[in-house]
Design a protein around this motif. Structure first.
Motif, PDB file in Angstrom:
ATOM      1  N   ALA A  95       0.851  -1.199   0.000  1.00 30.95           N
ATOM      2  CA  ALA A  95       0.000   0.000   0.000  1.00 30.95           C
ATOM      3  C   ALA A  95       0.880   1.240   0.000  1.00 30.95           C
ATOM      4  N   TYR A  96       0.309   2.367  -0.435  1.00 32.67           N
ATOM      5  CA  TYR A  96       1.045   3.632  -0.363  1.00 32.67           C
ATOM      6  C   TYR A  96       0.693   4.334   0.946  1.00 32.67           C
ATOM      7  N   THR A  97       1.286   5.475   1.150  1.00 28.80           N
ATOM      8  CA  THR A  97       0.900   6.368   2.234  1.00 28.80           C
ATOM      9  C   THR A  97      -0.630   6.520   2.252  1.00 28.80           C
ATOM     10  N   ILE A 328      10.137  16.070   4.862  1.00 34.17           N
ATOM     11  CA  ILE A 328       9.919  14.609   4.885  1.00 34.17           C
ATOM     12  C   ILE A 328       8.556  14.246   4.289  1.00 34.17           C
ATOM     13  N   CYS A 329       8.562  13.218   3.470  1.00 36.96           N
ATOM     14  CA  CYS A 329       7.356  12.769   2.781  1.00 36.96           C
ATOM     15  C   CYS A 329       7.251  11.270   3.064  1.00 36.96           C
ATOM     16  N   THR A 330       7.834  10.419   2.221  1.00 40.76           N
ATOM     17  CA  THR A 330       7.908   9.004   2.557  1.00 40.76           C
ATOM     18  C   THR A 330       8.655   8.869   3.881  1.00 40.76           C
ATOM     19  N   ASN A 331       8.114   8.047   4.786  1.00 44.09           N
ATOM     20  CA  ASN A 331       8.807   7.841   6.057  1.00 44.09           C
ATOM     21  C   ASN A 331       9.101   6.362   6.218  1.00 44.09           C
TER      22      ASN A 331
ATOM     23  N   ALA B 131      15.076   8.380   1.233  1.00 44.13           N
ATOM     24  CA  ALA B 131      13.851   8.552   0.446  1.00 44.13           C
ATOM     25  C   ALA B 131      14.084   9.692  -0.525  1.00 44.13           C
ATOM     26  N   GLY B 132      13.069   9.988  -1.332  1.00 40.78           N
ATOM     27  CA  GLY B 132      13.223  11.022  -2.338  1.00 40.78           C
ATOM     28  C   GLY B 132      13.530  12.384  -1.732  1.00 40.78           C
ATOM     29  N   ALA B 133      12.749  12.779  -0.758  1.00 35.00           N
ATOM     30  CA  ALA B 133      12.956  14.090  -0.150  1.00 35.00           C
ATOM     31  C   ALA B 133      14.333  14.178   0.506  1.00 35.00           C
ATOM     32  N   LEU B 208      14.550  20.516 -11.477  1.00 36.23           N
ATOM     33  CA  LEU B 208      13.679  20.208 -12.610  1.00 36.23           C
ATOM     34  C   LEU B 208      13.235  18.751 -12.538  1.00 36.23           C
ATOM     35  N   THR B 209      11.955  18.537 -12.780  1.00 33.22           N
ATOM     36  CA  THR B 209      11.415  17.179 -12.820  1.00 33.22           C
ATOM     37  C   THR B 209      11.105  16.861 -14.276  1.00 33.22           C
ATOM     38  N   ASN B 210      11.701  15.818 -14.793  1.00 31.93           N
ATOM     39  CA  ASN B 210      11.498  15.487 -16.201  1.00 31.93           C
ATOM     40  C   ASN B 210      11.426  13.979 -16.382  1.00 31.93           C
ATOM     41  N   ASN B 212       7.864  15.949 -16.186  1.00 32.78           N
ATOM     42  CA  ASN B 212       7.395  16.726 -15.050  1.00 32.78           C
ATOM     43  C   ASN B 212       6.138  16.093 -14.440  1.00 32.78           C
ATOM     44  N   THR B 213       5.596  16.769 -13.450  1.00 35.82           N
ATOM     45  CA  THR B 213       4.489  16.138 -12.725  1.00 35.82           C
ATOM     46  C   THR B 213       3.183  16.175 -13.518  1.00 35.82           C
ATOM     47  N   LEU B 214       3.201  16.820 -14.687  1.00 31.54           N
ATOM     48  CA  LEU B 214       2.055  16.694 -15.586  1.00 31.54           C
ATOM     49  C   LEU B 214       2.207  15.427 -16.419  1.00 31.54           C
ATOM     50  N   GLY B 237      17.991  17.255 -10.816  1.00 31.00           N
ATOM     51  CA  GLY B 237      16.895  16.492 -11.402  1.00 31.00           C
ATOM     52  C   GLY B 237      16.137  15.740 -10.323  1.00 31.00           C
ATOM     53  N   ASP B 238      14.826  16.004 -10.237  1.00 32.19           N
ATOM     54  CA  ASP B 238      13.990  15.207  -9.348  1.00 32.19           C
ATOM     55  C   ASP B 238      13.627  13.953 -10.136  1.00 32.19           C
ATOM     56  N   GLY B 239      14.358  12.884  -9.858  1.00 27.01           N
ATOM     57  CA  GLY B 239      14.149  11.641 -10.601  1.00 27.01           C
ATOM     58  C   GLY B 239      13.297  10.658  -9.841  1.00 27.01           C
ATOM     59  N   ALA B 240      12.442  11.203  -8.957  1.00 23.52           N
ATOM     60  CA  ALA B 240      11.557  10.320  -8.194  1.00 23.52           C
ATOM     61  C   ALA B 240      10.824   9.379  -9.147  1.00 23.52           C
ATOM     62  N   ASN B 241      10.384   9.935 -10.266  1.00 22.19           N
ATOM     63  CA  ASN B 241       9.648   9.115 -11.231  1.00 22.19           C
ATOM     64  C   ASN B 241      10.454   8.980 -12.507  1.00 22.19           C
ATOM     65  N   LEU B 259      20.969  14.232  -9.357  1.00 19.61           N
ATOM     66  CA  LEU B 259      19.693  13.556  -9.581  1.00 19.61           C
ATOM     67  C   LEU B 259      19.427  12.635  -8.403  1.00 19.61           C
ATOM     68  N   HIS B 260      18.192  12.645  -7.903  1.00 19.30           N
ATOM     69  CA  HIS B 260      17.883  11.572  -6.962  1.00 19.30           C
ATOM     70  C   HIS B 260      16.929  10.601  -7.636  1.00 19.30           C
ATOM     71  N   LEU B 261      16.955   9.375  -7.167  1.00 16.28           N
ATOM     72  CA  LEU B 261      16.083   8.331  -7.701  1.00 16.28           C
ATOM     73  C   LEU B 261      15.308   7.760  -6.541  1.00 16.28           C
ATOM     74  N   ASN B 262      14.048   7.445  -6.774  1.00 18.16           N
ATOM     75  CA  ASN B 262      13.302   6.739  -5.736  1.00 18.16           C
ATOM     76  C   ASN B 262      13.305   5.255  -6.075  1.00 18.16           C
ATOM     77  N   LEU B 263      14.090   4.488  -5.331  1.00 17.49           N
ATOM     78  CA  LEU B 263      14.087   3.039  -5.594  1.00 17.49           C
ATOM     79  C   LEU B 263      12.692   2.481  -5.319  1.00 17.49           C
ATOM     80  N   HIS B 264      11.944   3.166  -4.445  1.00 16.54           N
ATOM     81  CA  HIS B 264      10.598   2.711  -4.103  1.00 16.54           C
ATOM     82  C   HIS B 264       9.570   3.115  -5.146  1.00 16.54           C
ATOM     83  N   LYS B 265       9.985   3.647  -6.257  1.00 18.59           N
ATOM     84  CA  LYS B 265       9.021   3.861  -7.342  1.00 18.59           C
ATOM     85  C   LYS B 265       9.522   3.069  -8.543  1.00 18.59           C
TER      86      LYS B 265
HETATM   87  C1  LIG Z   1       8.051  14.123  -8.054  1.00 16.28           C
HETATM   88  C2  LIG Z   1       8.371  13.708  -6.656  1.00 16.28           C
HETATM   89  N1  LIG Z   1       9.441  14.249  -6.038  1.00 16.28           N
HETATM   90  C3  LIG Z   1       9.777  13.888  -4.792  1.00 16.28           C
HETATM   91  C4  LIG Z   1       9.046  12.980  -4.073  1.00 16.28           C
HETATM   92  C5  LIG Z   1       9.442  12.680  -2.655  1.00 16.28           C
HETATM   93  O1  LIG Z   1       9.859  11.366  -2.481  1.00 16.28           O
HETATM   94  P1  LIG Z   1       9.752  10.659  -1.067  1.00 16.28           P
HETATM   95  O2  LIG Z   1       8.320  10.536  -0.752  1.00 16.28           O
HETATM   96  O3  LIG Z   1      10.420   9.353  -1.250  1.00 16.28           O
HETATM   97  O4  LIG Z   1      10.463  11.505  -0.077  1.00 16.28           O
HETATM   98  C6  LIG Z   1       7.935  12.391  -4.679  1.00 16.28           C
HETATM   99  C7  LIG Z   1       7.123  11.365  -3.998  1.00 16.28           C
HETATM  100  O5  LIG Z   1       6.241  11.553  -3.252  1.00 16.28           O
HETATM  101  C8  LIG Z   1       7.585  12.774  -5.996  1.00 16.28           C
HETATM  102  O6  LIG Z   1       6.513  12.244  -6.591  1.00 16.28           O
END
Ligand SMILES: Cc1ncc(COP(=O)(O)O)c(C=O)c1O
Lengths: 450, 491
Positions: A95-97, A328-331, B131-133, B208-210, B212-214, B237-241, B259-265
């Motif tokens: 599940a997500y947040t 902080i977002c994901t915890n 995490a991403g943040a 920059l998110t690319n 982007n969130t759109l 680069g916000d490489g969350a996605n 660049l950061h990467l979210n391994l959880h995505k």
């Molecule tokens: C575009 C984007 N940047 C940053 C984050 C932050 O990542 P995290 O929740 O792992 O801290 C998220 C996720 O929620 C995201 O979607």
């Protein structure tokens, strides 16, 4: 593998989209950077990947193979079987947040219970839903204190008894704020006796004093007078705890803590080479709007039934953006669940029992080691399950020798405290049998003779 | 059914897990330090297991169905990942063991760093961020350290497009920067003129998110990164996605410096109901010396017979530690397993199908929902959850009504630049059948919004609880079912 599409479905989908190939979906990517040739190892099947991972894991020697006397912020405890069975429930871990409360009551109630357990354990009134680990929770205490005084108080006092890595992370986190003074943990001939030195540093410009309980050397101090001094000066007092120790010891809420932080790893979370663990953060109700991270609150639904939601979200970065005090977002949601299940399983009696087992075994080990010629136990004050041993030789050499006999020796304090070279920090938990302790004593003795 | 809390289920004297009696003589407990009461619940193991199983059944999850939360990449989490992370050789290793006893873990971390470098086209990686943040904070502190190392102290601003995730401005502010928001243009790209106007010698960098969130690829990305570099700034680069870019384009080739990467995505590690994640940070070679550390490195080269000796090093001008120990190793094992099982071709397929799925849904929905930035999307797209001729119905109502159709809702109200946003990210692991059912449901809901709006306003109808009173929650602030005052009054 994880793609369910068949060729015919793919072409139907492309037709619906109105393109003739998948490539057409990537025309907006500049041609000169499009489709890089990635030099990656060839894909493995699950069977091959499982074998490779197994082989890599087997290249490690772990606390399963070795008698572990290593702690220093990560502890080898028994994890009841039911904990992982719950963590493996797909409904929890995939599940997500809980942004949609109607379909996330499981996660939300579990976090609410986690918050309640953390308050009960630390003697505080409010807990957030977790930080990344004990170190970042400690750093966030610094940020909270900074904002509490609107940046006007610039002195932050760190006890040398706070985990060295926590202090490093604290400094990194605070490095974005100009003109702060982070003091108290300078190298000193007597790093284990710091109470008076800390007191002397407290002034009207002090935002926060951070101590650890039991401290990095295992010592249990009476921090009540220090807390009073901090409060007289108008500052905040933060205590880094070990949650297992609080099964036995007075909670910081009873001796003046404004913020309690710590790492929840000992509560049912595997060592896992350092993470993921769990950052605990509790405080008093008056600071609830300053706390970082998520909070779950109880409420009712349209029919008056009890339910839970994420609350006070307006503090967070989603809404406040650059005005939020934390990003902080994901915890550590699933790790908070692990701690919740662990505490529910061991309960009131069990946690006390684990704490006492650690205490008795550590004291027995300390007594036996103190008897060995050439070794000296430095702890004179009460201690919990770690203690400092002055050794006749460099710690790295001793540990190499112990390893040959299947013992994972203690932490080399000389790495962080220049005056404590040749000093080993030994941790003993309920997992160490008397026999292991005797073996440790035997080889420490033998090594001194060699 | 309301499930009682652990505290309500508690029965004095009941025991769950027991521990053996001490096998050593007992010592006196520390006088004056022993707590009087430990107010924890008392339960049997069966009570605990049933409680949590019942709670689990109140959750929606990826392993139950489609979870199209935009920006969250809720893809299927392969089960082998879970087993790999739990192998005793990994799960039972202490983080401070001598390096020669943990060569397996170190090899895995080293190789993961190398794989991520190759996938992103960057020069060096730190796996420490949680995490991403956390990765963002790390990255912005690196920007700061870089400028400071050059004695360039007048750079006080970070530029951030208005479509960015809230963590971007928060991370910049935490690092001591002033945030300057950049508008988006009509195609959803960064407004180039506004960017040029904002770029001067006070700009430390751009986040920059690319895509982007759109869900849109930044068509001028090469120009954007060039403009920032020309002004002496760095591009974060916000490489969350990154799901849409695997094997398609590398941030390193597009001019990103950090660049950061979210391994959880992107890399399939599960979200755990809110974490743990893992947010490695990748940088160009020039910036490698600023990375948080320690970082895994090869201390002694191997040969054909002997594997290399792995160990740690602290980068020369490191911003310091951002976390205790080495990061979320358990998540690294999962991501590593995922990459091993895909290879280059497999990763590209992931991106292609993530984009195919999103565009397919977009094609099925664009006649019914207004798409403010309507062009070929990448891994996700954003629709408006509102119609002029259905007053009173909002994105939130659509989201809640989707629950009645057995789907998890998309992300609502983000990004902020779309009114009543519904941000939809199906991910590559969903089949056409699932997507069709989802599209059918959304189309049906659009019709209901016009004919029976009360169905939406009162949704969801079959969940353990209905809509919850958030105002009451925030006003009364019941955050804990155990209060110290209560306890001391009773004593
Ligand atoms: C575009 C984007 N940047 C940053 C984050 C932050 O990542 P995290 O929740 O792992 O801290 C998220 C996720 O929620 C995201 O979607």
């Amino acid at each position: 593998m994880f793609l369910p599409h068949t060729d015919s479905e793919r072409s139907e989908m492309l037709k619906t989209i109105g393109v003739s190939s998948i490539d057409e979906l990537f025309k907006d990517v500049p041609e000169k950077v499009r489709y890089p040739a990635l030099n990656l190892p060839p894909a493995l099947t699950e069977m091959e990947a499982a074998a490779q991972l197994q082989q890599m894991a087997m290249a490690n020697e772990t606390t399963q193979d070795l008698a572990c006397f290593l702690g220093a912020g990560a502890y080898n405890h028994y994890i009841p079987a039911a904990v992982d069975h719950i963590l493996r429930r797909n409904e929890f871990y995939t599940a997500y947040t809980p942004y949609q409360p109607e379909v996330s009551q499981g996660t939300l109630q579990a976090i609410f219970e986690y918050q309640s357990l953390m308050c009960a354990l630390t003697g505080m009134e409010v807990s957030n839903a977790s930080h990344y680990d004990g170190a970042t929770a400690t750093a966030e205490a610094g940020i909270m204190a900074y904002h509490n005084f609107r940046g006007k108080r610039t002195r932050f006092i760190l006890s040398p008894g706070v985990h060295p890595q926590y202090r490093q992370v604290f400094r990194t986190y605070m490095s974005g704020y100009e003109n702060l003074e982070i003091v108290g943990d300078e190298a000193n001939n007597d790093p284990m006796n710091y109470l008076e030195r800390l007191e002397a540093l407290i002034d009207g410009n002090t935002a926060l004093v951070v101590v650890q309980y039991p401290d990095f050397f295992g010592q249990i101090h009476d921090f009540a007078p220090l807390a009073e001094k901090v409060h007289q000066a108008g500052g905040l007092f933060a205590v880094v705890i070990n949650p297992i120790a609080l099964g036995l010891l007075k909670p910081p809420g009873e001796f003046g803590a404004d913020i309690v932080v710590g790492d929840g790893q000992p509560l049912g979370i595997p060592l896992s080479f350092g993470g993921p663990y769990l950052g605990i953060f509790t405080t008093r109700k008056e600071y609830v709007r300053r706390i970082a991270g998520r909070l779950v609150g109880e409420t009712v639904d349209v029919q008056g039934r009890r339910g839970y939601v994420l609350t006070l979200t307006a503090r967070e970065q989603h809404i406040r953006r650059e005005k939020a005090t934390s990003n902080i977002c994901t915890n550590q949601g699933l790790m908070a669940l692990a701690a919740t299940v662990y505490l529910a399983l061991v309960g009131k009696e069990g946690l006390r029992q684990v704490a006492e087992l650690c205490y008795h075994k550590a004291h027995y080990a300390a007594q036996r080691i103190a008897e060995i010629p050439g070794y000296r136990v430095l702890n004179t004050k009460p201690f919990f399950h770690e203690f400092v041993v002055q050794c006749p030789k460099p710690v790295a050499e001793i540990n190499e020798y112990l390893l040959d006999y299947g013992i994972l020796g203690g932490y080399d304090l000389g790495q962080d405290y220049p005056t404590l070279s040749n000093h080993m920090l030994i941790a003993v938990t309920e997992m160490n049998s008397r026999e292991e302790i005797e073996t440790l004593v035997e080889y420490l003795k033998e090594f001194a003779h060699d | 059914m309301t499930e009682p809390t652990l505290f309500e289920l508690s029965s004095p004297g009941r025991r769950g897990v027991r521990f053996p009696e001490p096998d050593v003589p007992k010592s006196a407990l520390p006088e004056g330090f022993v707590r009087k009461d430990l107010p924890l619940p008392e339960l049997a193991e069966v009570d605990v297991v049933r409680h949590f199983v019942r709670l689990s059944q109140k959750n929606y999850a990826v392993d139950y169905g489609l979870y199209p939360l935009g920006s969250c990449t809720m893809k299927y989490n392969p089960k082998i990942n879970e087993d790999a992370a739990r192998l005793p050789g990994f799960a039972l290793a202490h983080p401070l063991q001598p390096i020669d006893t943990v060569q397996g873990s170190l090899a895995l971390m080293y190789e993961l760093q190398e794989l991520l470098k190759e996938i992103t086209g960057m020069g060096a990686v730190s796996l420490q961020p949680a995490a991403g943040a956390h990765g963002e904070l790390t990255g912005v502190l690196i920007i700061r350290a870089y400028h400071q190392s050059r004695g360039d102290t007048k750079r006080t601003k970070i530029l951030i497009p208005d479509s960015a995730h809230g963590t971007n401005p928060a991370s910049s502010a935490m690092s001591g920067y002033e945030v300057v928001q950049l508008p988006s243009d009509k195609r959803g790209n960064v407004d180039l003129e506004a960017l040029k106007a904002a770029c001067d010698e006070t700009v430390a960098g751009l986040m920059l998110t690319n895509p982007n969130t759109l869900g849109l690829f930044e068509e001028n990305v090469l120009e954007v990164t060039r403009v920032v570099h020309e002004a002496g700034g760095l591009v974060y680069g916000d490489g969350a996605n990154l799901n849409a870019l695997l094997g398609i384009a590398r941030p390193g080739d597009m001019g990103f410096d950090i660049l950061h990467l979210n391994l959880h995505k992107t890399f399939s590690t599960p979200h755990g109901g809110g974490g743990p994640g893992s947010g490695p940070v990748a940088v160009t070679e020039t910036l490698a010396e600023f990375l948080p550390g320690p970082i895994v490195t090869i201390l002694e080269e191997g040969s054909e017979e002997v594997p290399p000796l792995y160990g740690f090093k602290m980068p020369n001008r490191s911003i310091g530690r951002v976390k205790a120990f080495h990061g979320h190793f358990g998540m690294m094992v999962r991501a590593y397993t995922y990459i091993l099982m895909h290879g280059a071709e497999g990763l590209r397929k992931v991106a292609e199908h993530a984009v195919l799925n999103a565009n397919y849904l977009l094609a099925r929905l664009r006649h019914v929902y207004h798409i403010p930035y309507d062009r070929i999307c990448k891994h996700e797209f954003v629709a408006e959850g509102i119609w002029d001729d259905a007053p009173g119905v909002h994105a939130l109502d659509i989201a809640k009504r989707l629950i009645d159709y057995d789907f998890h809702p998309p992300t609502n109200y983000f990004p902020l630049i779309v009114r009543e946003a519904l941000m939809i990210e199906p991910t590559e692991t969903e089949s056409k059948q699932t997507l069709d059912k989802f599209a059918d449901a959304l189309i049906k809901i659009a019709e209901e919004a016009h004919t029976q709006p009360e169905l939406l306003k009162s949704a969801p109808h079959h969940t353990p609880v209905g809509r919850l009173d958030e105002v009451k929650a925030a006003k009364e602030l019941v955050l804990c079912c155990w209060f110290p005052e209560k306890e001391s009054q009773a004593a």
